[in-house]
Motif scaffolding. Sequence first.
Motif, PDB file in Angstrom:
ATOM      1  N   LYS A  59       0.840  -1.191   0.000  1.00 19.23           N
ATOM      2  CA  LYS A  59       0.000   0.000   0.000  1.00 19.23           C
ATOM      3  C   LYS A  59       0.876   1.242   0.000  1.00 19.23           C
ATOM      4  CE  LYS A  59      -3.577  -2.263   2.779  1.00 19.23           C
ATOM      5  NZ  LYS A  59      -4.312  -2.217   4.064  1.00 19.23           N
ATOM      6  N   ASN A  91       1.845   4.962   1.037  1.00 21.45           N
ATOM      7  CA  ASN A  91       1.586   5.768   2.229  1.00 21.45           C
ATOM      8  C   ASN A  91       0.568   6.873   1.945  1.00 21.45           C
ATOM      9  OD1 ASN A  91       2.296   5.881   4.973  1.00 21.45           O
ATOM     10  ND2 ASN A  91       3.549   7.681   4.649  1.00 21.45           N
ATOM     11  N   LEU A 123      -3.127   5.889   2.188  1.00 21.65           N
ATOM     12  CA  LEU A 123      -3.644   5.363   3.447  1.00 21.65           C
ATOM     13  C   LEU A 123      -4.435   6.422   4.202  1.00 21.65           C
ATOM     14  CD1 LEU A 123      -0.431   3.532   4.683  1.00 21.65           C
ATOM     15  CD2 LEU A 123      -2.461   2.455   3.717  1.00 21.65           C
ATOM     16  N   GLU A 162      -3.397   5.461   9.610  1.00 17.72           N
ATOM     17  CA  GLU A 162      -2.514   4.370   9.203  1.00 17.72           C
ATOM     18  C   GLU A 162      -1.213   4.865   8.580  1.00 17.72           C
ATOM     19  OE1 GLU A 162      -4.278   1.312   6.852  1.00 17.72           O
ATOM     20  OE2 GLU A 162      -6.182   1.378   7.930  1.00 17.72           O
ATOM     21  N   LYS A 163      -1.119   6.159   8.315  1.00 18.66           N
ATOM     22  CA  LYS A 163       0.103   6.686   7.709  1.00 18.66           C
ATOM     23  C   LYS A 163       1.274   6.504   8.669  1.00 18.66           C
ATOM     24  CE  LYS A 163      -2.046  10.255   4.822  1.00 18.66           C
ATOM     25  NZ  LYS A 163      -1.659   9.681   3.531  1.00 18.66           N
ATOM     26  N   LYS A 173       3.246   0.469  12.350  1.00 19.83           N
ATOM     27  CA  LYS A 173       2.382   0.923  11.252  1.00 19.83           C
ATOM     28  C   LYS A 173       3.012   0.545   9.913  1.00 19.83           C
ATOM     29  CE  LYS A 173       0.297   5.058  13.351  1.00 19.83           C
ATOM     30  NZ  LYS A 173       0.221   6.539  13.228  1.00 19.83           N
ATOM     31  N   TYR A 174       4.307   0.766   9.820  1.00 17.06           N
ATOM     32  CA  TYR A 174       5.043   0.444   8.592  1.00 17.06           C
ATOM     33  C   TYR A 174       4.937  -1.044   8.276  1.00 17.06           C
ATOM     34  CZ  TYR A 174       9.078  -0.089   5.471  1.00 17.06           C
ATOM     35  OH  TYR A 174       9.904  -0.393   4.421  1.00 17.06           O
ATOM     36  N   ASN A 206       2.561  -3.063   9.220  1.00 18.07           N
ATOM     37  CA  ASN A 206       1.180  -3.391   8.862  1.00 18.07           C
ATOM     38  C   ASN A 206       0.835  -2.981   7.433  1.00 18.07           C
ATOM     39  OD1 ASN A 206       0.700  -4.471  11.394  1.00 18.07           O
ATOM     40  ND2 ASN A 206      -0.071  -2.538  12.232  1.00 18.07           N
ATOM     41  N   THR A 207       1.414  -1.867   6.972  1.00 20.71           N
ATOM     42  CA  THR A 207       1.113  -1.399   5.616  1.00 20.71           C
ATOM     43  C   THR A 207       2.011  -2.049   4.572  1.00 20.71           C
ATOM     44  OG1 THR A 207       2.586   0.501   5.904  1.00 20.71           O
ATOM     45  CG2 THR A 207       0.254   0.830   6.400  1.00 20.71           C
ATOM     46  N   ASN A 208       2.964  -2.838   5.018  1.00 20.34           N
ATOM     47  CA  ASN A 208       3.847  -3.532   4.085  1.00 20.34           C
ATOM     48  C   ASN A 208       3.759  -5.040   4.264  1.00 20.34           C
ATOM     49  OD1 ASN A 208       5.746  -1.562   2.471  1.00 20.34           O
ATOM     50  ND2 ASN A 208       5.485  -0.679   4.504  1.00 20.34           N
TER      51      ASN A 208
END
Length: 203
Positions: A23, A25, A28, A32-33, A173-174, A176-178
């Motif tokens: 995703k 950044n 988002l 979530e950022k 967070k990083y 989770n978004t990756n």
Amino acid sequence: MKKFGFLLLPILLFSCKENSSIKKNADLPSEEKNVVENIETKSTDPFQKTYRTNAGMVEDIYSQLLLKDKNLAKLDTQIKNLNTKTTETISVYENVLANSDNYYKDAQQKTTTFKDSLMRKKVDSVMVNSFNNYAEKTANVRNYIAAAKSNITIINDNYDSFKIFKTLPEIEKYQNTNSFDLTNINKLMAEQNKILTELKKAK
């Protein structure tokens, strides 16, 4: 071996594709950022990422938080200034103490070369008496110096602990978004295995 040239093309094309499971950044929602994306910069090696400083990930992430939070930035400035002031203040006292300490060491070194043992004992006796008097007079300031050094160490340790607790949510967070699916890596391995099979047949 010419017939294998075309087999490299799928992998080269594949390596240039963006992983669709990652995703962006910017796409988002705000909650979530993460700031980790902001510190990454591309290196000349497409398989390696470099970062803005050599201070490490905790410091780099924390520096991004400082840009967003004035209170954090104020605290950071206060602690940096306190470290500078501590070093400068202590150095004034230590420089004065060092001159006397070095004098006594130098005098002691000189007496070891005396051929006349009676003269050496006489000078040593005077020097030891002077040194002991000076040590007694400066014991208080030396204790203060030791306490000030201990205090700034404790402050810095606590601040580093604070930085870790502040930056840990950002790296999570990083993460989770990756989160990756295995589709692309499986395709890559299939291409690799195909070439490996062809190479074995060519022997």
